[in-house]
Design a protein around this motif. Structure first.
Motif, PDB file in Angstrom:
ATOM      1  N   THR A  71       0.831  -1.173   0.109  1.00 41.27           N
ATOM      2  CA  THR A  71       0.008   0.150  -0.115  1.00 41.27           C
ATOM      3  C   THR A  71       0.909   1.399   0.129  1.00 41.27           C
ATOM      4  O   THR A  71       1.582   1.306   1.156  1.00 41.27           O
ATOM      5  CB  THR A  71      -0.812   0.058   1.283  1.00 41.27           C
ATOM      6  OG1 THR A  71      -1.855  -1.119   1.246  1.00 41.27           O
ATOM      7  CG2 THR A  71      -1.897   1.365   1.249  1.00 41.27           C
ATOM      8  N   LEU A  72       0.715   2.183  -1.086  1.00 40.36           N
ATOM      9  CA  LEU A  72       1.545   3.262  -1.204  1.00 40.36           C
ATOM     10  C   LEU A  72       1.321   4.394  -0.168  1.00 40.36           C
ATOM     11  O   LEU A  72       0.134   4.323   0.208  1.00 40.36           O
ATOM     12  CB  LEU A  72       1.666   3.577  -2.612  1.00 40.36           C
ATOM     13  CG  LEU A  72       2.159   2.720  -3.674  1.00 40.36           C
ATOM     14  CD1 LEU A  72       2.030   3.265  -5.148  1.00 40.36           C
ATOM     15  CD2 LEU A  72       3.574   2.114  -3.310  1.00 40.36           C
ATOM     16  N   ARG A  73       2.417   4.870   0.268  1.00 42.19           N
ATOM     17  CA  ARG A  73       2.206   6.229   0.842  1.00 42.19           C
ATOM     18  C   ARG A  73       2.066   7.588   0.223  1.00 42.19           C
ATOM     19  O   ARG A  73       3.117   7.854  -0.649  1.00 42.19           O
ATOM     20  CB  ARG A  73       3.127   6.553   1.855  1.00 42.19           C
ATOM     21  CG  ARG A  73       3.097   5.212   2.724  1.00 42.19           C
ATOM     22  CD  ARG A  73       4.238   5.458   4.121  1.00 42.19           C
ATOM     23  NE  ARG A  73       5.692   5.211   3.508  1.00 42.19           N
ATOM     24  CZ  ARG A  73       6.170   4.224   3.547  1.00 42.19           C
ATOM     25  NH1 ARG A  73       5.625   2.979   3.788  1.00 42.19           N
ATOM     26  NH2 ARG A  73       7.518   4.131   2.927  1.00 42.19           N
ATOM     27  N   GLU A  74       1.101   8.252  -0.099  1.00 43.10           N
ATOM     28  CA  GLU A  74       0.714   9.450  -0.843  1.00 43.10           C
ATOM     29  C   GLU A  74       2.008  10.284  -0.708  1.00 43.10           C
ATOM     30  O   GLU A  74       2.524  10.687   0.385  1.00 43.10           O
ATOM     31  CB  GLU A  74      -0.427  10.277  -0.643  1.00 43.10           C
ATOM     32  CG  GLU A  74      -0.727  11.139  -1.658  1.00 43.10           C
ATOM     33  CD  GLU A  74      -2.205  11.775  -1.212  1.00 43.10           C
ATOM     34  OE1 GLU A  74      -2.728  12.477  -2.387  1.00 43.10           O
ATOM     35  OE2 GLU A  74      -3.009  11.450  -0.188  1.00 43.10           O
ATOM     36  N   PRO A  79      12.213   4.356  -0.923  1.00 45.48           N
ATOM     37  CA  PRO A  79      12.163   2.774  -1.362  1.00 45.48           C
ATOM     38  C   PRO A  79      11.037   2.082  -0.446  1.00 45.48           C
ATOM     39  O   PRO A  79      11.048   2.327   0.782  1.00 45.48           O
ATOM     40  CB  PRO A  79      13.397   2.331  -1.202  1.00 45.48           C
ATOM     41  CG  PRO A  79      14.246   3.298  -0.252  1.00 45.48           C
ATOM     42  CD  PRO A  79      13.473   4.664  -0.411  1.00 45.48           C
ATOM     43  N   TYR A  80      10.404   1.299  -1.092  1.00 47.35           N
ATOM     44  CA  TYR A  80       9.674   0.256  -0.449  1.00 47.35           C
ATOM     45  C   TYR A  80      10.424  -1.145  -0.248  1.00 47.35           C
ATOM     46  O   TYR A  80      10.693  -1.565  -1.315  1.00 47.35           O
ATOM     47  CB  TYR A  80       8.272   0.349  -1.138  1.00 47.35           C
ATOM     48  CG  TYR A  80       7.358   1.491  -1.132  1.00 47.35           C
ATOM     49  CD1 TYR A  80       6.571   1.959   0.080  1.00 47.35           C
ATOM     50  CD2 TYR A  80       7.474   2.301  -2.059  1.00 47.35           C
ATOM     51  CE1 TYR A  80       5.639   3.013  -0.126  1.00 47.35           C
ATOM     52  CE2 TYR A  80       6.720   3.555  -2.000  1.00 47.35           C
ATOM     53  CZ  TYR A  80       5.837   3.742  -0.963  1.00 47.35           C
ATOM     54  OH  TYR A  80       5.383   4.845  -0.893  1.00 47.35           O
ATOM     55  N   LEU A 124       9.783   4.206  -7.040  1.00 45.24           N
ATOM     56  CA  LEU A 124       8.849   4.558  -8.062  1.00 45.24           C
ATOM     57  C   LEU A 124       9.639   5.863  -8.800  1.00 45.24           C
ATOM     58  O   LEU A 124      10.018   6.473  -8.074  1.00 45.24           O
ATOM     59  CB  LEU A 124       7.449   4.761  -7.724  1.00 45.24           C
ATOM     60  CG  LEU A 124       6.762   3.683  -7.315  1.00 45.24           C
ATOM     61  CD1 LEU A 124       5.496   4.166  -6.646  1.00 45.24           C
ATOM     62  CD2 LEU A 124       6.597   2.622  -8.384  1.00 45.24           C
ATOM     63  N   ALA A 125       9.328   6.172 -10.072  1.00 40.41           N
ATOM     64  CA  ALA A 125       9.884   7.226 -10.652  1.00 40.41           C
ATOM     65  C   ALA A 125       8.948   8.475 -10.265  1.00 40.41           C
ATOM     66  O   ALA A 125       7.821   8.215 -10.369  1.00 40.41           O
ATOM     67  CB  ALA A 125      10.007   6.860 -12.034  1.00 40.41           C
ATOM     68  N   ARG A 133      -4.415   5.138  -2.065  1.00 38.51           N
ATOM     69  CA  ARG A 133      -5.211   4.167  -2.222  1.00 38.51           C
ATOM     70  C   ARG A 133      -4.788   3.061  -3.060  1.00 38.51           C
ATOM     71  O   ARG A 133      -5.090   2.018  -2.967  1.00 38.51           O
ATOM     72  CB  ARG A 133      -6.805   4.442  -2.266  1.00 38.51           C
ATOM     73  CG  ARG A 133      -7.449   5.082  -1.435  1.00 38.51           C
ATOM     74  CD  ARG A 133      -8.746   5.152  -1.679  1.00 38.51           C
ATOM     75  NE  ARG A 133      -9.995   5.883  -0.531  1.00 38.51           N
ATOM     76  CZ  ARG A 133      -9.975   6.961  -0.614  1.00 38.51           C
ATOM     77  NH1 ARG A 133      -9.487   7.979  -1.620  1.00 38.51           N
ATOM     78  NH2 ARG A 133     -10.695   7.699   0.453  1.00 38.51           N
ATOM     79  N   SER A 134      -3.650   3.447  -3.571  1.00 45.57           N
ATOM     80  CA  SER A 134      -2.963   2.461  -4.778  1.00 45.57           C
ATOM     81  C   SER A 134      -2.336   1.373  -4.321  1.00 45.57           C
ATOM     82  O   SER A 134      -1.721   1.450  -3.054  1.00 45.57           O
ATOM     83  CB  SER A 134      -2.121   3.438  -5.575  1.00 45.57           C
ATOM     84  OG  SER A 134      -2.649   4.644  -6.178  1.00 45.57           O
ATOM     85  N   GLN A 135      -2.358   0.264  -4.881  1.00 49.58           N
ATOM     86  CA  GLN A 135      -1.921  -0.629  -4.686  1.00 49.58           C
ATOM     87  C   GLN A 135      -0.722  -1.337  -5.770  1.00 49.58           C
ATOM     88  O   GLN A 135      -0.924  -1.100  -6.761  1.00 49.58           O
ATOM     89  CB  GLN A 135      -2.828  -1.896  -4.608  1.00 49.58           C
ATOM     90  CG  GLN A 135      -3.837  -2.047  -3.326  1.00 49.58           C
ATOM     91  CD  GLN A 135      -3.338  -2.053  -1.731  1.00 49.58           C
ATOM     92  OE1 GLN A 135      -2.583  -2.996  -1.958  1.00 49.58           O
ATOM     93  NE2 GLN A 135      -3.678  -1.425  -0.915  1.00 49.58           N
TER      94      GLN A 135
END
Length: 376
Positions: A71-74, A79-80, A124-125, A133-135
């Motif tokens: 679950t991405l952080r806005e 890095p995740y 991510l770039a 809410r992006s997965q």
């Protein structure tokens, strides 16, 4: 064959066979005596005749497929961490498939994302747009070995026309490549230390000072004078730190979220800024089995096994050799059986036996009499 990975060709092989020959190149499922089945990539052939057969293989282990859902952080590109912690991942470069809210992404600094195989992270770039809410779904493979390993072996089997005599020979060999560690590069000093260790393992620091704003951590000094690492944020620190799980209550740091660890105190955490390094290994196993059926006299079985192990290829005096022998006899169709065994061990440093055991037994076995042939 299309597998379960998201749209990828998961498993690939080429196979050719005839009445007496079978060959397969690509993915193999290797089953060796006394070991669990392994998924490898290589070449395997088998030739069969009326009374004998021969099988050989050469391969390298494949990785274990894993799947991470993040679950991405806005506003945070990363890095995740893929594995749920920043423990050593050994991700196979190029094995990943990445999807963001159902759309497939492309790897590369000028594309959608980059992956750090050694740290097990994805970033991510700036061109990628997402919300809180992006997965992000990542499928990837990891190697479970410490070095790039090669496996090879073969089996020859023969039986008489009346099946009263059988003879088989087998060889299984595997060896790590010292020049291809999968946990990162080894310094000359680390290599020398590993060569002097008895078990081929050392634990070293996993903290590296880098340029300002090239790391994620900074050093802080506590009131008691203790120096600790404090998370500063992506690209906001001057230290790059990898944390390793060392056991519940055995570390000083605890894991919070992806890529973030916090100082907890002595014995209050499960992570430490350390990395365990291993020396390359090699092993060879030779087996010979002879079976003879002599009618009323009974059935005889003779097994021999030779095992050579070098637990540390950096050290010249670490190899060991074990020799096991077993003999079993069964009287006719009765359950009366006898067995004997012998075992010896040598080490390269002394070139003499360092241990052994011998035994003989006479018993009635309610199970298959071949159970008595198990090597000691």
């Amino acid at each position: 064959r299309v597998g379960s990975r998201l749209g990828d060709l998961d498993r690939f092989f080429i196979e050719a066979q005839s009445q007496r020959f079978r060959g397969r190149w690509g993915e193999l499922r290797l089953q060796q005596p006394g070991a669990a089945a392994r998924r490898v990539s290589g070449l395997q052939t088998r030739v069969t005749g009326d009374q004998q057969s021969f099988e050989a293989f050469i391969a390298r282990p494949q990785g274990e497929t894993r799947r991470a859902q993040i679950t991405l952080r806005e506003g945070e590109l990363g890095p995740y961490t893929l594995s749920g912690s920043s423990a050593q991942a050994n991700i196979i470069d190029g094995s990943q498939t990445v999807w963001l809210d159902g759309a497939r992404l492309t790897e590369g600094r000028d594309s959608d994302y980059t992956i750090d195989p050694a740290r097990g992270t994805i970033t991510l770039a700036p061109r990628v747009h997402f919300s809180r809410r992006s997965q992000l779904v990542v499928e990837y493979e990891v190697l479970l070995d410490d070095y790039q390993r090669t496996l090879a072996g073969g089996v020859w089997a023969w039986r008489s026309a009346d099946s009263t005599r059988r003879h088989s020979l087998s060889l299984a060999w595997e060896e790590d490549d010292p020049s291809q560690p999968l946990f990162g590069s080894l310094s000359p000093e680390q290599r020398d230390i590993l060569a002097r260790t008895s078990d081929g393992h050392i634990t070293t620091t996993a903290a590296e000072r880098v340029g300002d704003k090239d790391g994620d951590y900074r050093i802080s000094i506590r009131p008691d004078g203790d120096t600790i690492f404090t998370y500063a944020g992506p690209g906001q620190g001057d230290w790059r730190v990898r944390f390793q799980w060392v056991g519940e209550g055995k570390g000083r740091y605890r894991h919070l979220v992806d890529g973030v660890h916090e100082y907890a105190g002595d014995g209050l955490g499960s992570y430490a800024p350390t990395l365990t390094l291993a020396a390359p290994r090699s092993q060879i196993v030779l087996n010979e089995s002879l079976n003879l059926s002599a009618g009323r006299i009974g059935s005889f079985a003779l097994d021999w096994q030779g095992l050579g192990v070098d637990p540390n290829r950096f050290s010249s005096g670490s190899s060991r050799f074990h020799s096991n022998h077993a003999l079993a006899w069964k009287l006719g169709d009765s359950r009366l059986s006898a067995r004997g065994y012998a075992s010896l061990a040598w080490v390269s440093q002394s070139e003499r036996p360092v241990g052994g055991n011998f035994g003989i037994g006479l018993a009635r076995f309610g199970e298959d009499w071949r159970a008595a042939r198990r090597l000691s």
